[in-house]
Motif scaffolding. Structure first.
Motif, PDB file in Angstrom:
ATOM      1  N   LYS A  37       3.236 -28.200 -10.573  1.00  0.00           N
ATOM      2  CA  LYS A  37       2.225 -29.237 -10.380  1.00  0.00           C
ATOM      3  C   LYS A  37       2.744 -30.441  -9.593  1.00  0.00           C
ATOM      4  O   LYS A  37       2.038 -31.015  -8.763  1.00  0.00           O
ATOM      5  N   ASP A  38       3.982 -30.834  -9.875  1.00  0.00           N
ATOM      6  CA  ASP A  38       4.503 -32.051  -9.255  1.00  0.00           C
ATOM      7  C   ASP A  38       5.022 -31.793  -7.847  1.00  0.00           C
ATOM      8  O   ASP A  38       6.198 -31.992  -7.548  1.00  0.00           O
ATOM      9  N   SER A  39       4.125 -31.345  -6.999  1.00  0.00           N
ATOM     10  CA  SER A  39       4.504 -31.005  -5.628  1.00  0.00           C
ATOM     11  C   SER A  39       3.471 -31.531  -4.652  1.00  0.00           C
ATOM     12  O   SER A  39       2.292 -31.633  -4.992  1.00  0.00           O
ATOM     13  N   ILE A  40       3.937 -31.882  -3.477  1.00  0.00           N
ATOM     14  CA  ILE A  40       3.041 -32.227  -2.372  1.00  0.00           C
ATOM     15  C   ILE A  40       3.389 -31.276  -1.235  1.00  0.00           C
ATOM     16  O   ILE A  40       4.559 -31.124  -0.873  1.00  0.00           O
ATOM     17  N   ARG A  61      -4.242 -26.393  -5.322  1.00  0.00           N
ATOM     18  CA  ARG A  61      -4.397 -27.122  -6.578  1.00  0.00           C
ATOM     19  C   ARG A  61      -3.301 -28.183  -6.750  1.00  0.00           C
ATOM     20  O   ARG A  61      -3.137 -28.737  -7.820  1.00  0.00           O
ATOM     21  N   VAL A  62      -2.553 -28.371  -5.689  1.00  0.00           N
ATOM     22  CA  VAL A  62      -1.612 -29.503  -5.627  1.00  0.00           C
ATOM     23  C   VAL A  62      -2.044 -30.315  -4.407  1.00  0.00           C
ATOM     24  O   VAL A  62      -2.742 -29.801  -3.535  1.00  0.00           O
ATOM     25  N   PRO A  63      -1.623 -31.609  -4.333  1.00  0.00           N
ATOM     26  CA  PRO A  63      -1.955 -32.387  -3.136  1.00  0.00           C
ATOM     27  C   PRO A  63      -1.397 -31.709  -1.885  1.00  0.00           C
ATOM     28  O   PRO A  63      -0.245 -31.257  -1.882  1.00  0.00           O
ATOM     29  N   ILE A  98       9.265 -35.288  -7.605  1.00  0.00           N
ATOM     30  CA  ILE A  98       8.123 -34.779  -6.846  1.00  0.00           C
ATOM     31  C   ILE A  98       8.676 -33.926  -5.712  1.00  0.00           C
ATOM     32  O   ILE A  98       9.447 -34.403  -4.889  1.00  0.00           O
TER      33      ILE A  98
ATOM     34  N   SER B 199      -5.566 -40.379  -1.675  1.00  0.00           N
ATOM     35  CA  SER B 199      -4.130 -40.312  -1.385  1.00  0.00           C
ATOM     36  C   SER B 199      -3.485 -39.108  -2.077  1.00  0.00           C
ATOM     37  O   SER B 199      -3.983 -38.625  -3.090  1.00  0.00           O
ATOM     38  N   LEU B 200      -2.361 -38.680  -1.510  1.00  0.00           N
ATOM     39  CA  LEU B 200      -1.639 -37.537  -2.064  1.00  0.00           C
ATOM     40  C   LEU B 200      -0.913 -37.976  -3.333  1.00  0.00           C
ATOM     41  O   LEU B 200      -0.005 -38.798  -3.279  1.00  0.00           O
ATOM     42  N   ASN B 201      -1.360 -37.426  -4.466  1.00  0.00           N
ATOM     43  CA  ASN B 201      -0.756 -37.783  -5.747  1.00  0.00           C
ATOM     44  C   ASN B 201      -0.896 -36.580  -6.672  1.00  0.00           C
ATOM     45  O   ASN B 201      -2.008 -36.118  -6.927  1.00  0.00           O
ATOM     46  N   PRO B 202       0.231 -36.052  -7.160  1.00  0.00           N
ATOM     47  CA  PRO B 202       0.172 -34.830  -7.986  1.00  0.00           C
ATOM     48  C   PRO B 202      -0.721 -34.970  -9.226  1.00  0.00           C
ATOM     49  O   PRO B 202      -1.177 -33.958  -9.763  1.00  0.00           O
ATOM     50  N   ASP B 203      -0.975 -36.187  -9.664  1.00  0.00           N
ATOM     51  CA  ASP B 203      -1.838 -36.346 -10.833  1.00  0.00           C
ATOM     52  C   ASP B 203      -3.321 -36.199 -10.494  1.00  0.00           C
ATOM     53  O   ASP B 203      -4.147 -36.005 -11.383  1.00  0.00           O
ATOM     54  N   LYS B 204      -3.650 -36.380  -9.225  1.00  0.00           N
ATOM     55  CA  LYS B 204      -5.043 -36.213  -8.784  1.00  0.00           C
ATOM     56  C   LYS B 204      -5.028 -35.447  -7.465  1.00  0.00           C
ATOM     57  O   LYS B 204      -5.233 -36.037  -6.398  1.00  0.00           O
ATOM     58  N   PRO B 205      -4.767 -34.139  -7.520  1.00  0.00           N
ATOM     59  CA  PRO B 205      -4.572 -33.408  -6.263  1.00  0.00           C
ATOM     60  C   PRO B 205      -5.803 -33.432  -5.352  1.00  0.00           C
ATOM     61  O   PRO B 205      -6.923 -33.217  -5.825  1.00  0.00           O
ATOM     62  N   VAL B 206      -5.578 -33.742  -4.096  1.00  0.00           N
ATOM     63  CA  VAL B 206      -6.632 -33.666  -3.080  1.00  0.00           C
ATOM     64  C   VAL B 206      -6.110 -32.892  -1.885  1.00  0.00           C
ATOM     65  O   VAL B 206      -4.906 -32.819  -1.660  1.00  0.00           O
ATOM     66  N   THR B 207      -7.037 -32.351  -1.130  1.00  0.00           N
ATOM     67  CA  THR B 207      -6.696 -31.665   0.113  1.00  0.00           C
ATOM     68  C   THR B 207      -7.038 -32.605   1.255  1.00  0.00           C
ATOM     69  O   THR B 207      -8.189 -32.977   1.431  1.00  0.00           O
ATOM     70  N   VAL B 208      -6.017 -33.003   2.004  1.00  0.00           N
ATOM     71  CA  VAL B 208      -6.203 -33.964   3.095  1.00  0.00           C
ATOM     72  C   VAL B 208      -6.075 -33.220   4.426  1.00  0.00           C
ATOM     73  O   VAL B 208      -5.094 -32.518   4.648  1.00  0.00           O
TER      74      VAL B 208
END
Lengths: 299, 386, 180
Positions: A37-40, A61-63, A98, B199-208
């Protein structure tokens, strides 16, 4: 080999638009199973980007971010720098790692994105760069890249009266990356998921720039039935076309030694991109593979 | 608050320090370089708490800044000329992803022939990238405008990148007094940066940056167009608030009207040449002649309404351009003024390309020419015989 | 508005001289502007720098074509550069030379000669004459005070180096003005 337990959670979701038998989707899925989960994730332009994010849908499901084709290394550099700054200045992500991961194709890595990648590696950013290698520009319809192997047919290196297909051998990305002095470089293949995921896990535990070159057979571009992706990948490794190794702090280590290397022909004959080759041509390629395996200490 | 004597590039660096930027990425290029050198020095001395990415090209600098801004960090880059041109492709993405980046462009001519001196061809060539474009007249305005640029860019009704343009050498390498606001005051003015919800933040995942299929692409572009149009009122508001807190304003934030009352002849210009024009206007006023100036501070969004109003009584309009739209025989500002104002005499003057000095006589020549001219024409000023 | 043009060679601190003068004038309540000639000159090549002073805000951004004063840090330039170009009729030249104004025979009414090289060698131990020439300018024109020149130098060069340069400026100021 004992099968290690990996999380059941999926961070690369189903329902994307990848071709049946697509190896790139398998790469994304396996990487995120390990990274969690803790991935960009940064993905430059390419098949994976296109099939995973047709707005307003997403498989991620991750940024995740896509910026352009040739700048994934730089984008990841910025993300990593931002995390550092936010941690220091605003107390975000305290006591939490991260993972900044690039998942990029061979074109976006070895060709157009090469400068950006080299800059990111040289600057020492704490990122994991994964090149999923399907050995041509599959997204735009199988044009050759610098990662296309010798004699393979591609739409911009077609065989003909004066051509045997691609006229240059494959660019040696893992060794070029190792020459940057980065702490961890590895090759992997989706047909060996345990090995691949182990390497991802190890890479993520190391501070600094990491590079994994993962071979990912492409059913469309290479010309084999969609249910053979894994098998073709396995043949690539077992014939020695794509050896699995690690270069940790400059030290090369073979991570999988095929008990008895299979003849190259078994790999070549299964793919339409090589169907124009004669036995003599295959002999030339076999010599090439043998030399490289010897150099790497595979035999 | 204190006054320092400093050059334009350092004034820009001071503004970045005061804005407490989180991430800077840049690549050296004349005449911008000293700006990021100074920022690197601030970071090395602990005067600015930021990450500095020594990018291997301008293309990577803007790409890295997109990465950092998308991750929720206040982000800055600076460049000039070829560097800005190299960023071109990515500039559209910065605005398309709606990232509040501030970019300082130290205006320099484009090759060929290679030339390190000032004109506006570099930034004008990026006119349609969706960046807000501001042009400044002096070093004080550099500092004030960069601080304002963060306020504008980060406004929830804007969320767009801002390009602050300052004239290479003419401002970048000129020492003059600049009032430095107190760090605490700027901190309070800008507030702690709150990144946008995407914004890119693992707690609130978004697709940018997903694929914008034809069904959605046009609406997304329309929203971008709406956002830059809407920024007009934010730019005005920011200018007003800034005046209240720091005592300085620049016209209404979009344009500055100078001596327009009683002036039949009005010059329209951008950047440092506005100072020279004002100097000439002041001297002519002493001789009993009124000439006006409309300084275009905000070039994109183009303040059509404000310009129309400012020029309503003008009879002779002279538009100065430090750029050329090749094949149209006009400069970009000239084209825009022609598109905005109908039924008036508008002459366009190409000036100061590649650092050609704009002298007092040139401004006088323009005034004489536009007053005598019977029709709309374009004239190159200060050309040598060849 | 007062316009000053500095002539010297790359590496002699010509631009610094123009900046120091601007800063000193600022301390004396002037608006100021200092800028180099925007060239691509390298070390040793003839270079120019400019300073503007005014009681009102300076708006003008062009280069200086008709200076009120010309400051020549390197007299060898007399043979290669038209250092008097555009100098106002009642303008003045301040020049670093061992010669007298009669020996120089320049087409200018107001000439101030100073052996700034000697002063620099005595005070700094190196032939870098820019701070001495700023002191000489102040002494000759009285447009800026010696105090402000010293303040500007110390601001630019803190510590020992600044103190030595202050001595150079002071000595030049006194030599040229005859004040003690």
């Amino acid at each position: 080999m004992k099968q290690p337990k990996y999380p059941r959670e999926e961070y690369f979701g189903p329902g994307h638009r990848g071709c049946s038998g697509c190896g790139a989707a398998m790469v994304a899925r396996m990487v995120l199973k390990v990274a969690g989960k803790d991935s960009i994730v940064v993905t430059p332009t390419g098949c994976l980007e296109v099939f995973s994010t047709p707005y307003p849908e997403t498989a991620w499901r991750v940024p995740w971010i896509h910026v352009a084709f040739e700048n994934a290394g730089a984008v990841a550099s910025g993300i990593e720098a931002a995390i550092k700054a936010l941690r220091r200045k605003r107390g975000m992500y305290k006591d939490r790692k991260i993972n900044v991961i690039v998942i990029a194709g061979d074109g976006g890595t070895a060709d157009i994105g090469f400068q950006s990648l080299s800059g990111a590696m040289e600057r020492g950013h704490n990122i994991l760069y994964i090149m999923y290698d399907n050995e041509a520009y599959m997204n735009t319809g199988v044009q050759r890249s610098s990662s296309t192997p010798l004699f393979a047919s591609a739409t911009t290196s077609p065989p003909g009266k004066y051509s045997k297909g691609e006229d240059r051998p494959k660019k040696d990305m893992p060794f070029i990356m190792a020459a940057h002095g980065i702490p961890y470089v590895a090759t992997a293949c989706i047909s060996y998921p345990t090995d691949f995921m182990k390497k991802v896990k190890k890479a993520l535990s190391i501070e600094g720039p990491k590079f994994i070159h993962v071979l990912q057979p492409c059913t469309v571009g290479w010309g084999f039935p969609a249910n053979e992706t894994i098998e073709i990948g396995r043949l690539a490794v077992e014939t020695g076309v794509f050896p699995l190794f690690e270069i940790e702090n400059g030290k090369l280590k073979i991570t999988y030694k095929p008990p008895k290397r299979k003849p190259l022909k078994e790999y070549i004959k299964r793919q339409k991109r090589f169907r124009h080759l004669t036995d003599e041509d295959i002999e030339i390629l076999q010599k090439y593979v043998d030399e490289r395996c010897k150099m790497l200490g595979l035999d | 608050m204190k006054t320092i004597i400093t050059r334009g590039t350092y004034a820009a660096a001071e503004a970045v320090r005061l804005a407490d930027v989180d991430v800077v990425a840049a690549y050296p290029i004349t005449p911008q370089t000293e700006c990021v050198e100074k920022i690197a020095e601030f970071i090395a001395n602990g005067e600015l708490n930021a990450e500095y990415i020594k990018a291997e090209s301008e293309h990577s600098a803007i790409s890295a800044i997109i990465g950092s801004s998308a991750t929720g960090a206040r982000s800055f880059t600076a460049t000039s000329s070829q560097g800005l041109a190299l960023m071109h492709e990515i500039l559209y993405i910065a605005s398309g992803l709606r990232l509040p980046i501030v970019l300082v462009n130290v205006n320099r001519a484009l090759s060929a022939p290679i030339n390190i001196w000032c004109d506006h061809q570099d930034s004008i060539s990026e006119r349609d990238t969706g960046f807000i474009q501001l042009y400044v007249e002096d070093n004080q305005e550099i500092l004030d405008t960069i601080i304002q640029a963060f306020k504008i860019a980060e406004d929830k009704d804007v969320l767009l990148p801002v390009m602050v343009n300052l004239d290479g050498f003419i401002l970048s390498h000129t020492y003059e007094p600049v009032v430095l606001p107190d760090e605490e005051d700027v901190k309070e003015y800008l507030g702690v940066y709150e990144p946008p919800h995407y914004s890119l933040n693992p707690d609130k995942p978004v697709t940018v940056g997903p694929v914008g299929v034809p069904k959605y692409y046009m609406e997304i572009r329309k929203q971008l167009n709406d956002a830059i149009n809407n920024s007009v009122k934010i730019i005005k508001k920011v200018n007003k608030e800034y005046k209240k807190l720091f005592g300085r304003e620049y016209g209404d934030g979009l344009i500055e009207c100078y001596n327009l009352d009683n002036a039949d002849t009005v010059l329209v210009a951008m950047g440092s040449v506005c100072g020279t024009v004002k100097h000439v206007i002041n001297n002519l006023k002493k001789e009993g002649k009124d000439v006006g100036l409309v300084k275009v501070r905000c070039y994109r969004p183009f303040p059509k309404k404000e310009i129309k109003k400012a020029l309503k009584d003008a009879e002779n309009i002279a538009v100065l351009d430090k750029n050329v739209c090749f094949g149209f025989d006009m400069g970009s500002l000239g084209l825009d003024i022609n598109a905005t104002i109908k039924d008036k005499k508008i002459c366009n003057y190409i000036v100061g390309l590649g650092g050609r000095d704009i002298k007092i006589e040139h401004i006088k020549e323009i005034i004489n020419h536009v007053e005598k001219s019977k029709e709309n024409t374009t004239k190159w000023i200060g050309l040598n015989k060849y | 508005m007062i316009e000053i043009r500095f002539h010297g060679r790359g590496g002699q601190g010509v631009v610094t001289a123009a900046q120091l003068l601007a800063e000193a004038a600022f301390f004396d309540g002037y608006y100021c502007q200092a800028f180099p000639f925007f060239g691509v000159e390298r070390r040793g090549a003839p270079v120019m720098a400019f300073t503007r002073l005014d009681k009102e805000k300076i708006l003008l951004r062009s280069q200086i074509y008709e200076p009120d004063y010309v400051v020549i840090i390197d007299a060898s330039l007399l043979n290669t550069v038209n250092v008097l170009e555009g100098l106002k009729e009642d303008g003045a030249v301040i020049i670093n030379t061992v010669k007298s104004k009669e020996e120089l025979n320049l087409d200018c009414k107001n000439i101030y000669c100073i052996d700034a090289t000697d002063i620099a060698l005595k005070t700094l131990g190196v032939p870098i004459e820019n701070t001495a020439m700023v002191g000489a300018f102040a002494g000759a024109t009285k447009l800026v005070s010696l105090e402000s020149v010293k303040k500007a130098i110390l601001h630019r060069f803190p510590g020992k180096l600044g103190e030595k340069n202050v001595k150079a400026a002071e000595l030049a100021y006194k030599t040229i003005s005859g004040e003690e």
